[in-house]
Write an enzyme that holds these catalytic residues in place. Structure first.
Site, short mmCIF file in Angstrom:
data_model
loop_
_atom_site.label_atom_id
_atom_site.label_comp_id
_atom_site.label_asym_id
_atom_site.label_seq_id
_atom_site.Cartn_x
_atom_site.Cartn_y
_atom_site.Cartn_z
CG ASP A 8 -28.28 9.56 -25.06
OD1 ASP A 8 -29.40 9.08 -25.30
OD2 ASP A 8 -28.03 10.19 -24.02
CG ASP A 10 -33.25 13.68 -23.70
OD1 ASP A 10 -33.68 14.81 -23.93
OD2 ASP A 10 -33.89 12.64 -23.98
#
Length: 217
Positions: A8, A10
């Site tokens: 991922d 953020d």
């Protein structure tokens, strides 16, 4: 054997999730929803609009204009990033260099649209560290559905069971787990609850701790 690690963005690679959480709350308050708390913000991490909108309307009523609040949140986040800059997470580059040196593919599977993701990763010198960067905007269902991780595995030519995922939020963990990846959580804004913990292959405090997980996988 681990053939790839899919990240991922953020909250995992970039220290940006704190801005999203703060600005969701601020935007909701500006538009008159004063009962919107940080707990509501935390539930929105990596959550696709098709799931977030009905959840918030159930919480705050049909008057909750999800897209108006989200657009104001976007403006506030952009302002914060312009003023404060984009920071990479500690250990991200070290981990990516190690993975590359050991012949392990890397990819990004983010809820952020690809051009924005690339620009932000470029700002911290990480864009070129990945074999692929894919966005949940390009699949039918965003997180917590498994689509983006299934797509990312296909793009790098690896089976989900041969890949590790690295996530920081419950919605992201669920997405990777449902896609069949062994999922590592590096907590950012919150620690995993019991439900999230049950889906994890490992939970580590720092990105560099993933090296040991890969070596023992």
């Amino acid at each position: 054997m681990v053939k790839a690690v899919i990240f991922d963005m953020d909250g995992v690679l970039l220290d940006t999730e704190k801005h999203y959480c703060t600005m969701w709350r601020r935007a909701a308050h500006e538009l008159g929803f004063l009962d919107f708390t940080m707990e509501h913000s935390y539930r929105l991490r990596s959550l696709a609009a098709k799931y977030a909108e009905p959840m918030l309307k159930e919480q705050f009523g049909e008057a909750f204009d999800y897209y108006a609040v989200r657009e104001r949140r976007r403006e506030l986040v952009e302002q914060a990033l312009e003023e404060q800059g984009i920071e990479g997470k500690p250990g991200a580059e070290e981990l990516l260099v190690w993975l590359s040196a050991h012949g392990i593919k890397t990819a990004v599977a983010t809820a952020t649209q690809e051009d924005v993701a690339r620009a932000r990763l470029r700002a911290v010198g990480l864009e070129d560290r990945f074999d692929r960067i894919v966005s949940a905007k390009d699949v039918e269902n965003g997180k917590p559905a498994p689509d983006v991780y299934v797509y990312a595995c296909g793009q790098i030519g690896e089976r989900p069971e041969d890949c590790l995922a690295v996530e920081d939020s419950p919605n992201g963990v669920q997405s990777a787990y449902r896609a069949g990846l062994r999922t590592i959580m590096v907590p950012d804004q919150t620690q995993p609850d019991e439900h999230t913990a049950a889906m994890l292959y490992a939970c580590v405090p720092a990105l560099t701790d993933i090296i040991a997980v890969v070596e023992n996988a």
